[in-house]
Design a protein around this motif. Structure first.
Motif, PDB file in Angstrom:
ATOM      1  N   GLU A 247       0.829  -1.203   0.000  1.00  0.00           N
ATOM      2  CA  GLU A 247       0.000   0.000   0.000  1.00  0.00           C
ATOM      3  C   GLU A 247       0.874   1.268   0.000  1.00  0.00           C
ATOM      4  O   GLU A 247       0.645   2.210  -0.761  1.00  0.00           O
ATOM      5  CB  GLU A 247      -0.865  -0.024   1.264  1.00  0.00           C
ATOM      6  N   TRP A 248       1.900   1.254   0.853  1.00  0.00           N
ATOM      7  CA  TRP A 248       2.795   2.423   0.933  1.00  0.00           C
ATOM      8  C   TRP A 248       3.488   2.648  -0.417  1.00  0.00           C
ATOM      9  O   TRP A 248       3.582   3.783  -0.894  1.00  0.00           O
ATOM     10  CB  TRP A 248       3.832   2.230   2.050  1.00  0.00           C
ATOM     11  N   LEU A 249       3.928   1.568  -1.045  1.00  0.00           N
ATOM     12  CA  LEU A 249       4.633   1.695  -2.336  1.00  0.00           C
ATOM     13  C   LEU A 249       3.691   2.239  -3.414  1.00  0.00           C
ATOM     14  O   LEU A 249       4.057   3.130  -4.185  1.00  0.00           O
ATOM     15  CB  LEU A 249       5.184   0.330  -2.772  1.00  0.00           C
ATOM     16  N   LEU A 250       2.470   1.707  -3.469  1.00  0.00           N
ATOM     17  CA  LEU A 250       1.528   2.162  -4.509  1.00  0.00           C
ATOM     18  C   LEU A 250       1.172   3.641  -4.301  1.00  0.00           C
ATOM     19  O   LEU A 250       0.944   4.373  -5.270  1.00  0.00           O
ATOM     20  CB  LEU A 250       0.262   1.292  -4.499  1.00  0.00           C
ATOM     21  N   GLN A 251       1.179   4.048  -3.031  1.00  0.00           N
ATOM     22  CA  GLN A 251       0.875   5.467  -2.757  1.00  0.00           C
ATOM     23  C   GLN A 251       2.004   6.405  -3.188  1.00  0.00           C
ATOM     24  O   GLN A 251       1.841   7.616  -3.205  1.00  0.00           O
ATOM     25  CB  GLN A 251       0.596   5.660  -1.264  1.00  0.00           C
ATOM     26  N   CYS A 291      10.676   1.234  -6.722  1.00  0.00           N
ATOM     27  CA  CYS A 291       9.306   0.860  -6.333  1.00  0.00           C
ATOM     28  C   CYS A 291       8.832  -0.373  -7.101  1.00  0.00           C
ATOM     29  O   CYS A 291       8.249  -1.284  -6.516  1.00  0.00           O
ATOM     30  CB  CYS A 291       8.341   2.030  -6.537  1.00  0.00           C
ATOM     31  N   VAL A 292       9.092  -0.426  -8.420  1.00  0.00           N
ATOM     32  CA  VAL A 292       8.631  -1.589  -9.188  1.00  0.00           C
ATOM     33  C   VAL A 292       9.361  -2.848  -8.714  1.00  0.00           C
ATOM     34  O   VAL A 292       8.762  -3.916  -8.588  1.00  0.00           O
ATOM     35  CB  VAL A 292       8.842  -1.385 -10.709  1.00  0.00           C
ATOM     36  N   ASN A 293      10.649  -2.721  -8.422  1.00  0.00           N
ATOM     37  CA  ASN A 293      11.375  -3.892  -7.913  1.00  0.00           C
ATOM     38  C   ASN A 293      10.730  -4.391  -6.623  1.00  0.00           C
ATOM     39  O   ASN A 293      10.498  -5.583  -6.451  1.00  0.00           O
ATOM     40  CB  ASN A 293      12.852  -3.540  -7.679  1.00  0.00           C
ATOM     41  N   SER A 294      10.421  -3.456  -5.730  1.00  0.00           N
ATOM     42  CA  SER A 294       9.797  -3.836  -4.455  1.00  0.00           C
ATOM     43  C   SER A 294       8.425  -4.478  -4.688  1.00  0.00           C
ATOM     44  O   SER A 294       8.108  -5.512  -4.099  1.00  0.00           O
ATOM     45  CB  SER A 294       9.626  -2.595  -3.571  1.00  0.00           C
ATOM     46  N   LEU A 295       7.637  -3.862  -5.562  1.00  0.00           N
ATOM     47  CA  LEU A 295       6.290  -4.391  -5.830  1.00  0.00           C
ATOM     48  C   LEU A 295       6.371  -5.770  -6.493  1.00  0.00           C
ATOM     49  O   LEU A 295       5.570  -6.661  -6.207  1.00  0.00           O
ATOM     50  CB  LEU A 295       5.503  -3.406  -6.701  1.00  0.00           C
ATOM     51  N   ASN A 296       7.345  -5.953  -7.374  1.00  0.00           N
ATOM     52  CA  ASN A 296       7.540  -7.262  -8.021  1.00  0.00           C
ATOM     53  C   ASN A 296       7.895  -8.335  -7.006  1.00  0.00           C
ATOM     54  O   ASN A 296       7.374  -9.440  -7.056  1.00  0.00           O
ATOM     55  CB  ASN A 296       8.714  -7.184  -9.013  1.00  0.00           C
ATOM     56  N   ILE A 297       8.823  -7.992  -6.097  1.00  0.00           N
ATOM     57  CA  ILE A 297       9.250  -8.970  -5.088  1.00  0.00           C
ATOM     58  C   ILE A 297       8.045  -9.401  -4.257  1.00  0.00           C
ATOM     59  O   ILE A 297       7.895 -10.569  -3.915  1.00  0.00           O
ATOM     60  CB  ILE A 297      10.375  -8.376  -4.195  1.00  0.00           C
ATOM     61  N   LEU A 298       7.156  -8.456  -3.969  1.00  0.00           N
ATOM     62  CA  LEU A 298       5.974  -8.771  -3.149  1.00  0.00           C
ATOM     63  C   LEU A 298       4.819  -9.337  -3.987  1.00  0.00           C
ATOM     64  O   LEU A 298       3.708  -9.492  -3.491  1.00  0.00           O
ATOM     65  CB  LEU A 298       5.516  -7.523  -2.381  1.00  0.00           C
ATOM     66  N   LYS A 299       5.116  -9.635  -5.255  1.00  0.00           N
ATOM     67  CA  LYS A 299       4.131 -10.245  -6.172  1.00  0.00           C
ATOM     68  C   LYS A 299       2.815  -9.456  -6.188  1.00  0.00           C
ATOM     69  O   LYS A 299       1.719 -10.014  -6.128  1.00  0.00           O
ATOM     70  CB  LYS A 299       3.887 -11.704  -5.794  1.00  0.00           C
ATOM     71  N   GLN A 302      -0.119 -10.075  -8.766  1.00  0.00           N
ATOM     72  CA  GLN A 302      -1.089 -11.153  -8.497  1.00  0.00           C
ATOM     73  C   GLN A 302      -2.180 -10.686  -7.535  1.00  0.00           C
ATOM     74  O   GLN A 302      -3.269 -11.239  -7.503  1.00  0.00           O
ATOM     75  CB  GLN A 302      -0.369 -12.349  -7.870  1.00  0.00           C
ATOM     76  N   LYS A 303      -1.873  -9.668  -6.733  1.00  0.00           N
ATOM     77  CA  LYS A 303      -2.850  -9.223  -5.728  1.00  0.00           C
ATOM     78  C   LYS A 303      -3.725  -8.076  -6.226  1.00  0.00           C
ATOM     79  O   LYS A 303      -4.934  -8.087  -6.037  1.00  0.00           O
ATOM     80  CB  LYS A 303      -2.132  -8.788  -4.446  1.00  0.00           C
ATOM     81  N   VAL A 304      -3.117  -7.077  -6.858  1.00  0.00           N
ATOM     82  CA  VAL A 304      -3.916  -5.906  -7.264  1.00  0.00           C
ATOM     83  C   VAL A 304      -3.767  -5.580  -8.754  1.00  0.00           C
ATOM     84  O   VAL A 304      -4.214  -4.535  -9.213  1.00  0.00           O
ATOM     85  CB  VAL A 304      -3.535  -4.653  -6.427  1.00  0.00           C
ATOM     86  N   GLY A 305      -3.139  -6.479  -9.524  1.00  0.00           N
ATOM     87  CA  GLY A 305      -2.937  -6.204 -10.949  1.00  0.00           C
ATOM     88  C   GLY A 305      -1.743  -5.281 -11.158  1.00  0.00           C
ATOM     89  O   GLY A 305      -1.084  -4.879 -10.197  1.00  0.00           O
ATOM     90  N   ASN A 306      -1.480  -4.950 -12.415  1.00  0.00           N
ATOM     91  CA  ASN A 306      -0.310  -4.098 -12.656  1.00  0.00           C
ATOM     92  C   ASN A 306      -0.653  -2.836 -13.443  1.00  0.00           C
ATOM     93  O   ASN A 306       0.140  -2.334 -14.230  1.00  0.00           O
ATOM     94  CB  ASN A 306       0.827  -4.876 -13.331  1.00  0.00           C
ATOM     95  N   GLU A 307      -1.848  -2.360 -13.164  1.00  0.00           N
ATOM     96  CA  GLU A 307      -2.322  -1.123 -13.798  1.00  0.00           C
ATOM     97  C   GLU A 307      -1.312   0.025 -13.621  1.00  0.00           C
ATOM     98  O   GLU A 307      -1.077   0.820 -14.527  1.00  0.00           O
ATOM     99  CB  GLU A 307      -3.660  -0.744 -13.145  1.00  0.00           C
ATOM    100  N   TYR A 308      -0.705   0.074 -12.430  1.00  0.00           N
ATOM    101  CA  TYR A 308       0.213   1.175 -12.116  1.00  0.00           C
ATOM    102  C   TYR A 308       1.368   1.256 -13.114  1.00  0.00           C
ATOM    103  O   TYR A 308       1.968   2.301 -13.320  1.00  0.00           O
ATOM    104  CB  TYR A 308       0.740   1.026 -10.684  1.00  0.00           C
TER     105      TYR A 308
END
Ligand SMILES: [Zn+2]
Length: 376
Positions: A247-251, A291-299, A302-308
């Motif tokens: 959540e923090w990363l997407l924000q 941020c993308v590296n972090s989001l990728n590691i946390l998969k 698969q949880k919220v899609g990759n719209e970002y």
């Protein structure tokens, strides 16, 4: 086999190639030896060229020898330590100039150039691991990037180096490239209990990681990459913590559709789609990668899609790409530079599944390193 290029027709590939090649053009000359951070420059340029699909292991094959000149083994047998120093300018007889950061840059560059002989037979693997081990501060849990000489053959972690997650990440990545794959391997060289406490200390309530309680996307990427590489220590945090991290990363992605942000001193509608490194800061292309590296590691996909990712690609290509000079800049105002060019191309490559962010290597190079070169 050449690396897989990023396929996006909006990229001015030929210009980026020239921009990156300019940083390598003087590789064997005299002058560049005075550049204090030459290994970093070479690594960023080689990674950038790999991301656009250039066969660098063929084009720069002759540079393997030059890169190896930065490698040094100090001492002998069971007490040797080994690593790389940052520039030939730093090849000094009476000083210990090898550092953890230069060692990771040296290893990454040689892997990109497919110097498999170095990894399979020439490197003093235990010497490199011993160097990492000596940089470890078992009480604090972190690492210094270099060593101080305290007596003949005696070393201690440098007191002047900051003790933060960047050095810890570099140390763990080096051990990974030397064959460590899980706790039982890493714990031969470092105290994982204190290292885990050190990572936990840097965790912030919001889910990010940082110094002094302020979460930062770069430190967050380091912390998650450390856990990814050690592979079996994810349980130091509950699942709910990682949900907060996502959540923090997407924000951190800036949106121009946020009415409450208009008029804010750190809001620029031109940043739409880009990522900021800290809360209430302007977007910066390099944080797209962290941020993308972090989001990728946390998969996260698969949880919220990759719209970002669509918004980020738009921002990176439309706002930070310099179609005239080649290269990418930090934001829509600055001139292009090598660091932001490398990180932006790596982010785009990461989003097309062709980059391994935790090892900071193109996917094919990382896969070879993982499967063929080094048996744990
Ligand atoms: Zn930046």
């Amino acid at each position: 086999m050449a690396p897989t290029p990023i396929l996006d027709e909006r990229l001015t590939i030929q210009k980026h190639r020239k921009f990156l090649q300019r940083h390598l053009a003087i590789l064997p000359s005299k002058h560049q030896e005075h550049e204090a951070n030459k290994l970093a420059i070479v690594t960023y340029a080689l990674i950038g060229l790999s991301c656009i699909g250039d066969p660098i292991s063929e084009e720069y094959a002759a540079s393997k020898k030059w890169l190896r000149r930065h490698y040094r083994v100090i001492g002998q047998g069971d007490s040797s330590i080994a690593g790389f120093f940052p520039s030939l300018y730093m090849d000094l007889d009476n000083a210990l100039t090898i550092s953890l950061t230069s060692t990771l840059f040296g290893l990454i560059s040689l892997l990109c150039l497919k110097d498999h002989k170095f990894f399979n037979s020439d490197v003093d693997r235990e010497g490199i691991c011993r160097f990492v081990s000596k940089c470890h501060k078992p009480e604090a849990g972190g690492f210094s990037a270099s060593l101080d000489i305290i007596a003949e053959d005696g070393f201690q972690p440098s007191k002047t180096d900051p003790d933060d997650l960047r050095h810890t990440y570099v140390a763990i990545a080096i051990l990974y490239l030397m064959g460590c794959r899980k706790s039982s391997h890493f714990s031969q060289y470092v105290c994982l209990e204190s290292l885990s406490s050190h990572v936990k200390e840097k965790a912030c309530i919001s889910g990010g990681f940082g110094q002094y309680g302020e979460p930062h996307a770069g430190y967050t990427s380091c912390a998650l990459s450390i856990l990814e590489l050690i592979s079996d220590r994810w349980d130091i945090f509950p699942d709910s913590f990682y949900d907060r991290t996502i959540e923090w990363l997407l924000q951190r992605q800036v949106s121009d559709k946020c009415p409450e942000m208009s008029g804010h001193e750190h809001f620029d509608p031109e940043d739409d789609g880009g990522f900021q490194g800290r809360e209430n800061k302007f977007a910066d292309s390099c944080y797209g990668f962290w941020c993308v590296n972090s989001l990728n590691i946390l998969k996260t996909s698969q949880k919220v899609g990759n719209e970002y990712q669509n918004g980020l690609s738009e921002y990176l290509i439309n706002k930070t790409q310099n179609s005239l000079l080649g290269g990418f800049s930090k934001n829509d105002n600055e001139d292009p530079d090598l660091y932001h060019t490398c990180l932006t191309l790596a982010a785009l490559s990461l989003m097309s599944g062709e980059f391994d962010g935790s090892l900071f290597l193109p996917r094919k190079v990382a896969d070879t390193a993982k499967s063929q070169l080094i048996a744990p």
